[in-house]
Design an enzyme around this catalytic site. Structure first.
Site, PDB file in Angstrom:
ATOM      1  N   GLY A  66       0.705   7.192 -19.040  1.00 20.02           N
ATOM      2  CA  GLY A  66       0.243   8.139 -18.023  1.00 20.02           C
ATOM      3  C   GLY A  66      -0.063   9.523 -18.578  1.00 20.02           C
ATOM      4  CE1 TYR A  67      -2.575  12.899 -14.740  1.00 23.57           C
ATOM      5  CE2 TYR A  67      -1.000  11.277 -13.910  1.00 23.57           C
ATOM      6  CZ  TYR A  67      -2.205  11.942 -13.800  1.00 23.57           C
ATOM      7  OH  TYR A  67      -3.045  11.660 -12.750  1.00 23.57           O
ATOM      8  CG  ASP A 100       5.710   6.549  -5.294  1.00 21.45           C
ATOM      9  OD1 ASP A 100       4.949   5.625  -5.636  1.00 21.45           O
ATOM     10  OD2 ASP A 100       5.286   7.634  -4.812  1.00 21.45           O
ATOM     11  CG  HIS A 139      10.277  11.818 -14.443  1.00 16.36           C
ATOM     12  ND1 HIS A 139      10.059  11.802 -15.796  1.00 16.36           N
ATOM     13  CD2 HIS A 139       9.305  11.029 -13.907  1.00 16.36           C
ATOM     14  CE1 HIS A 139       9.001  11.060 -16.067  1.00 16.36           C
ATOM     15  NE2 HIS A 139       8.526  10.579 -14.926  1.00 16.36           N
ATOM     16  CD  GLU A 161      -2.964  -0.964   0.174  1.00 14.41           C
ATOM     17  OE1 GLU A 161      -3.273   0.161  -0.248  1.00 14.41           O
ATOM     18  OE2 GLU A 161      -3.432  -2.021  -0.291  1.00 14.41           O
TER      19      GLU A 161
HETATM   20  P1  ITT Z   1       3.870   0.825  -9.244  1.00 10.30           P
HETATM   21  O1  ITT Z   1       3.547   1.399  -7.877  1.00 10.30           O
HETATM   22  O2  ITT Z   1       3.524  -0.614  -9.397  1.00 10.30           O
HETATM   23  O3  ITT Z   1       5.277   1.127  -9.670  1.00 10.30           O
HETATM   24  P2  ITT Z   1       2.027   2.901 -10.208  1.00 10.30           P
HETATM   25  O4  ITT Z   1       1.568   3.323 -11.578  1.00 10.30           O
HETATM   26  O5  ITT Z   1       0.950   2.676  -9.172  1.00 10.30           O
HETATM   27  O6  ITT Z   1       2.947   1.575 -10.356  1.00 10.30           O
HETATM   28  P3  ITT Z   1       3.015   5.232  -8.807  1.00 10.30           P
HETATM   29  O7  ITT Z   1       2.182   5.044  -7.601  1.00 10.30           O
HETATM   30  O8  ITT Z   1       4.452   5.667  -8.668  1.00 10.30           O
HETATM   31  O9  ITT Z   1       3.093   3.912  -9.694  1.00 10.30           O
HETATM   32  O10 ITT Z   1       2.236   6.255  -9.732  1.00 10.30           O
HETATM   33  C1  ITT Z   1       2.892   6.887 -10.750  1.00 10.30           C
HETATM   34  C2  ITT Z   1       1.857   7.576 -11.645  1.00 10.30           C
HETATM   35  O11 ITT Z   1       2.369   8.861 -12.020  1.00 10.30           O
HETATM   36  C3  ITT Z   1       1.694   6.794 -12.931  1.00 10.30           C
HETATM   37  O12 ITT Z   1       0.650   5.841 -12.816  1.00 10.30           O
HETATM   38  C4  ITT Z   1       1.379   7.922 -13.931  1.00 10.30           C
HETATM   39  O13 ITT Z   1       0.017   8.260 -13.863  1.00 10.30           O
HETATM   40  C5  ITT Z   1       2.217   9.079 -13.409  1.00 10.30           C
HETATM   41  N1  ITT Z   1       3.565   9.070 -14.010  1.00 10.30           N
HETATM   42  C6  ITT Z   1       4.742   8.719 -13.414  1.00 10.30           C
HETATM   43  N2  ITT Z   1       5.754   8.761 -14.284  1.00 10.30           N
HETATM   44  C7  ITT Z   1       5.218   9.126 -15.466  1.00 10.30           C
HETATM   45  C8  ITT Z   1       5.735   9.310 -16.751  1.00 10.30           C
HETATM   46  O14 ITT Z   1       7.010   9.069 -17.017  1.00 10.30           O
HETATM   47  N3  ITT Z   1       4.912   9.697 -17.715  1.00 10.30           N
HETATM   48  C9  ITT Z   1       3.608   9.896 -17.474  1.00 10.30           C
HETATM   49  N4  ITT Z   1       3.014   9.724 -16.293  1.00 10.30           N
HETATM   50  C10 ITT Z   1       3.812   9.337 -15.279  1.00 10.30           C
END
Ligand code: ITT
Length: 217
Positions: free
Chosen positions: A167-168, A86, A194, A57
């Site tokens: 993602g975004y 993260d 990043h 979590e």
């Molecule tokens: P894990 O915890 O299993 O690694 P997650 O997708 O739940 O997967 P996070 O809690 O770190 O991981 O959430 C990261 C979110 O931030 C991800 O789902 C995207 O929506 C956004 N994000 C992170 N890095 C990104 C990127 O390189 N490009 C676009 N969106 C990104």
């Protein structure tokens, strides 16, 4: 091959290499991380190889807390050197939201993007600054953790563009490239992102801590 065949393929080098667990369930992240780590003399395994691993979590209020929690928990569970990411999007006009809630902002990528653009619809260009932030946590099998961090600065665009990444990526515009992140090739994104930058710092930490040589032996 006949049905009764027991033939298996063995990578001759594999038994000699230590394993590194890339602890993510996000396929977009896993792809990008595997590409940056490919030249390490390690066998990369992922959570797909450990379907019985419990879900960790994300209860922290910072990327660092969540990355450390994920890396330490999965390292303890598997007994392997482990890295966890993260990450998320910080939008200045939204006081840093969605931040650590980036993946929980709405149920799917298109819904997350639609919600963000709706919240930003009256925000003028010069106030649309934002960044992706990534913290990579590196955990030893004993659970000792170190972190590396980096960002990618941009502007929230008024509409999505591009189909690469995840993602975004379609809504973060990079003025110095004249492109949205989703318009970059995977190699271009990893070179400036990043995650790419934080991961290259993490690779240096891994080489030192795991005693890996530069030439792949
Ligand atoms: P894990 O915890 O299993 O690694 P997650 O997708 O739940 O997967 P996070 O809690 O770190 O991981 O959430 C990261 C979110 O931030 C991800 O789902 C995207 O929506 C956004 N994000 C992170 N890095 C990104 C990127 O390189 N490009 C676009 N969106 C990104």
């Amino acid at each position: 091959m006949t049905e009764a065949s027991t033939e298996i393929t063995v990578n001759a080098r594999e038994p000699l290499l230590k394993k590194l667990l890339v602890a993510t369930r996000n396929p977009g992240k896993a792809r990008e991380m595997a590409a940056v780590l490919a030249d390490l003399p390690l066998t990369i395994v992922t959570l797909e190889d450990y379907p019985e691993a419990p879900n960790v979590e994300e209860t922290g209020s910072t990327f660092e807390e969540n990355a450390v929690a994920k890396a330490a928990a999965y390292a303890r569970f598997t007994g392997l050197w482990t890295i966890a990411d993260d990450s998320g999007l910080e939008v200045d006009a939204l006081n840093g939201a969605p931040g650590v809630f980036s993946s929980r902002f709405a149920p799917s990528d298109p819904e997350r993007i639609a919600k963000l653009l709706e919240l930003m619809k009256d925000v003028p260009e010069h106030k649309r600054t934002a960044r992706f932030r990534c913290v990579i946590a590196i955990a030893s099998p004993e659970g000792q953790v170190e972190t590396c961090e980096d960002t990618l600065e941009g502007i929230i665009a008024s509409e999505p563009r591009g189909s690469n990444g995840f993602g975004y990526d379609p809504v973060l515009y990079l003025p110095e490239f004249g492109k949205h992140v989703a318009e970059l090739s995977p190699e271009q994104k990893n070179a400036i992102s990043h995650r790419g930058k934080a991961l290259r710092k993490a690779k240096a930490v891994l080489r030192k801590k795991m005693g890996l040589s530069e030439n792949g032996s």
